[in-house]
Design an enzyme around this catalytic site. Structure first.
Site: not given
Ligand code: KBG
Length: 525
Positions: A345, A443, A343, A486
């Site tokens: 961003h 996650h 990612q 994700n």
């Molecule tokens: O940048 C986010 C990312 O999109 C995501 O899914 C996760 O929950 O956390 C990231 C930040 O650490």
């Protein structure tokens, strides 16, 4: 005196996007649903994304400060003596107790899992595409959110040139995000929350659906023969009363740690409960756009109008990107030779990030590379039989280690992060490449995994707990494979499939509860 007593077709524990998917599908199918969440409702619309408020739309720092207060530690560090040397601490793991769950502050990044590297074979491969399409519609996932932003196009073009060997589905591309530009002001974004998934159910009065905040399910009480849930005990924290809820079907979807915690507290303890835990290692850095990129932008005809307006309106501003131009959202997907998700961003600041007041935020980009670890039975969340957490539930602790293969994969991922960064510009001082604290992706998965047999999994391919006729689970805990992307889209897709299965199965234990009866009303005392 008998406890207050509620009857409903379906009780759903947990009100995040996955619980909301079950609710929407089951109410549409004619079932009465009572949904409970231990946390409070933080917005008028239940489960709305908190970033929809104007104050947070263009400030990751300000929003980060708000989010930090909504992250509650899941465990106390308790390393197992016999594996102490090899274990990696997951003590930074957190949960959000709120109506809408983590989706009150998530990034909304919702890619499909790679068909070979990440997806589970638990259901027929042919079903995935249709399920993903429906899940994307529910979450309003789109790849166009920031497609015309100046910094987005700069990153996209630069990385597409750098990774010229990646083509087709593996190519550098727009990141799918669950959010929409607002029609009344395209500089503002409406982020998807559980309210988006609930749709009409999020409106004030909807027959067939009741959502109760600050109602914590503390126990699912199994019937005497253990083959089904008989009723649930729910504590109403606004009155400290315990309610008895009787349902035909029970769904638990309150996160990859709190879901197995509720099963454990209820004495429902399949052999795989809490095991096969995965969490994605993250390699991270920030760069400042290189001069060559900015020079290219200054002469790019796609940006000419915006840059001219910016120069005319803000002659003293040395940065040519307008302040309200949206952030980049660029993606390099997982592919067979690259088992990591990239990612590019802007997101909430990590705790170790020292914001440099001398660098304009419009020139800074985050690179987050999420890695894949293989599921291993020994990696697990454990629940205590003696210690309780602040909600009075069995306290969690983690045992998690990486295999040699897992480690080798993360080193390849780190080298790749450096390659992408080098193409974009110099590192932001103090934010050079590093592996961030484990659990920062939020996650955790695998703890209530789906699979073909009750020894190596907790739920069957229909998301039903093995051996329990009326208990279904939802959420990232069901994902049985190692994944780097994700997980929310996949968990919503899985919940859609499960909810449709519940509807097809009919009312196996109907106690005379009509589908049109309003749930959540105490019927006896
Ligand atoms: O940048 C986010 C990312 O999109 C995501 O899914 C996760 O929950 O956390 C990231 C930040 O650490």
């Amino acid at each position: 005196m008998r406890r207050p007593h509620i009857e409903t077709d379906v009780l759903i524990v947990g009100s995040g996007p996955v619980g909301a998917t079950f609710a929407r599908t089951l109410v549409d199918g004619g079932r009465s649903v009572l949904m409970v969440d231990a946390g409070p409702q933080l917005s008028r619309r239940p489960g709305e994304h908190l970033k929809n408020h104007l104050a947070y739309q263009h400030s990751h720092e300000r929003f980060g400060t708000l989010v930090r207060g909504h992250l509650h530690p899941l465990s106390r560090p308790a390393p197992a003596a016999d594996r102490a040397g090899e274990l990696i601490s997951l003590a930074a793991g957190v949960a959000t107790y709120a109506v809408g769950g983590m989706a009150t502050h998530w990034t909304g990044v919702t890619p499909r899992h790679h068909p070979v590297v990440e997806r589970s074979g638990a259901f027929p491969a042919g079903e995935w595409d249709a399920l993903y399409r429906d899940a994307e519609t529910l979450l309003r996932t789109d790849t166009g959110l920031t497609a015309d932003a100046i910094s987005h196009l700069l990153v996209l073009d630069t990385l597409a040139a750098e990774y010229a060997e990646l083509s087709g589905p593996d190519r550098v591309q727009d990141l799918p995000i669950a959010a929409e530009r607002r029609a009344d002001n395209p500089r503002l974004v409406r982020w998807t929350g559980a309210d988006t998934v609930l749709g009409p159910l999020a409106e004030d009065d909807h027959s067939g659906f009741v959502l109760r905040e600050q109602h914590q399910c503390t126990r699912l009480v199994p019937a005497q023969d253990g083959s089904r849930v008989d009723h649930a005990e729910i504590v109403d924290h606004t009155t400290s009363q315990t309610l008895r809820v009787e349902a035909n079907t029970y769904v638990v979807a309150c996160g990859a740690v709190l879901t197995p915690q509720l099963l454990y507290a209820s004495g429902i303890r399949p052999a795989a409960l809490g095991r096969y835990l995965t969490e994605q290692p993250v390699a991270f850095c920030q760069i400042v756009f290189g001069d060559d990129l900015l020079e290219r932008a200054a002469t790019d005809p796609r940006f000419a109008g915006r840059i001219a307006a910016q120069r005319a309106g803000h002659p003293a501003d040395p940065v040519l990107i307008p302040a309200d131009d949206l952030d980049p959202n660029v993606w390099i997907p997982v592919s067979r030779d690259r088992p990591w998700h990239c990612q590019i961003h802007r997101d909430l600041p990590y705790d170790d990030m020292a914001a440099d007041p001398g660098t304009d935020g419009r020139l800074v980009v985050d690179l987050r590379w999420f890695g894949l670890v293989d599921p291993a039975r020994a990696n697990r969340v454990r629940f205590s039989d003696t210690a309780k957490d602040v909600y009075g539930m069995p306290e969690a602790s983690f045992e998690f280690a990486l295999s040699d293969e897992d480690r080798a994969r993360q080193h390849r991922m780190m080298a790749d992060l450096r390659r992408a960064a080098a193409a974009l510009g110099p590192y932001l001082p103090g934010s050079e490449p590093r592996f961030v604290v484990p659990t920062l992706p939020l996650h955790i998965a695998g703890t209530t995994r789906m699979g073909p047999d009750p020894d190596s999994s907790v739920v069957d391919p229909g998301s039903r707990v093995w051996g329990m006729e009326n208990l279904y689970l939802g959420g990232n805990g069901l994902i049985p494979t190692g994944t780097a992307s994700n997980p929310t889209l996949t968990s919503v897709a899985t919940a859609l499939r499960a909810a449709r299965g519940i509807l097809r199965a009919g009312h196996p234990f109907s106690a005379g509860r009509s589908s049109h009866e309003r749930p959540g009303i105490p019927v006896s005392r």
